[in-house]
Design a protein around this motif. Structure first.
Motif, PDB file in Angstrom:
ATOM      1  N   THR A 130      50.921  27.008  37.535  1.00 36.94           N
ATOM      2  CA  THR A 130      52.132  27.235  36.746  1.00 36.94           C
ATOM      3  C   THR A 130      51.885  28.002  35.453  1.00 36.94           C
ATOM      4  OG1 THR A 130      51.857  25.105  35.647  1.00 36.94           O
ATOM      5  CG2 THR A 130      53.205  25.144  37.645  1.00 36.94           C
ATOM      6  N   ALA A 131      50.669  28.011  34.975  1.00 38.33           N
ATOM      7  CA  ALA A 131      50.368  28.653  33.695  1.00 38.33           C
ATOM      8  C   ALA A 131      49.869  30.080  33.906  1.00 38.33           C
ATOM      9  CB  ALA A 131      49.311  27.852  32.940  1.00 38.33           C
ATOM     10  N   ALA A 132      50.042  30.887  32.880  1.00 40.28           N
ATOM     11  CA  ALA A 132      49.500  32.249  32.920  1.00 40.28           C
ATOM     12  C   ALA A 132      47.999  32.184  32.637  1.00 40.28           C
ATOM     13  CB  ALA A 132      50.195  33.107  31.880  1.00 40.28           C
ATOM     14  N   LEU A 133      47.223  32.807  33.479  1.00 39.41           N
ATOM     15  CA  LEU A 133      45.776  32.796  33.298  1.00 39.41           C
ATOM     16  C   LEU A 133      45.384  33.713  32.143  1.00 39.41           C
ATOM     17  CD1 LEU A 133      44.647  32.872  37.017  1.00 39.41           C
ATOM     18  CD2 LEU A 133      44.747  30.923  35.484  1.00 39.41           C
ATOM     19  N   PRO A 134      44.267  33.420  31.474  1.00 37.99           N
ATOM     20  CA  PRO A 134      43.854  34.246  30.338  1.00 37.99           C
ATOM     21  C   PRO A 134      43.456  35.652  30.772  1.00 37.99           C
ATOM     22  CG  PRO A 134      42.165  32.636  30.849  1.00 37.99           C
ATOM     23  CD  PRO A 134      43.349  32.319  31.712  1.00 37.99           C
ATOM     24  N   THR A 135      43.600  36.583  29.866  1.00 39.21           N
ATOM     25  CA  THR A 135      43.240  37.961  30.150  1.00 39.21           C
ATOM     26  C   THR A 135      41.721  38.128  30.093  1.00 39.21           C
ATOM     27  OG1 THR A 135      43.362  38.584  27.828  1.00 39.21           O
ATOM     28  CG2 THR A 135      45.402  38.778  29.123  1.00 39.21           C
TER      29      THR A 135
END
Length: 104
Positions: free
Chosen positions: A38-43
């Motif tokens: 559900t979360a955006a993964l780090p760049t």
């Protein structure tokens, strides 16, 4: 007889510690897997920066351990800890640099 019980107690404490550590690591992996859906993964930039900071911290820990070893009586365990910290630092910094170069 007391020495035998002490050895057993030490072994039981170390075994309990590692089993607890393994259990917590497994549960944290499950938690991260659930959150990652559900979360955006780090760049790549954030991962690279984080790895470079972790590597720097590990380098400082290894050098502090070596400095403490110089001031006190050398112990094989301290040398092993410093070596392990240094290898982890080198791995983290190398991976951080590799990510930075792939991004560029």
């Amino acid at each position: 007889m007391a020495e035998h019980l002490t050895g057993f107690a030490d072994t039981a404490a170390v075994t309990s510690y590692w089993l607890t550590l393994g259990f917590v690591a497994l549960r944290l992996c499950v938690l991260v897997a659930r959150i990652a859906r559900t979360a955006a993964l780090p760049t790549t930039r954030r991962l690279s920066t984080a790895l470079l900071h972790i590597g720097t911290g590990l380098t400082l820990a290894a050098s502090q351990n070596l400095l403490a070893m110089v001031r006190t009586a050398p112990h094989p365990g301290s040398l092993a800890k410093s070596t392990a910290l240094g290898l982890l630092a080198a791995t983290a910094i190398s991976t951080g640099h590799d990510l930075r170069h792939k991004r560029a």
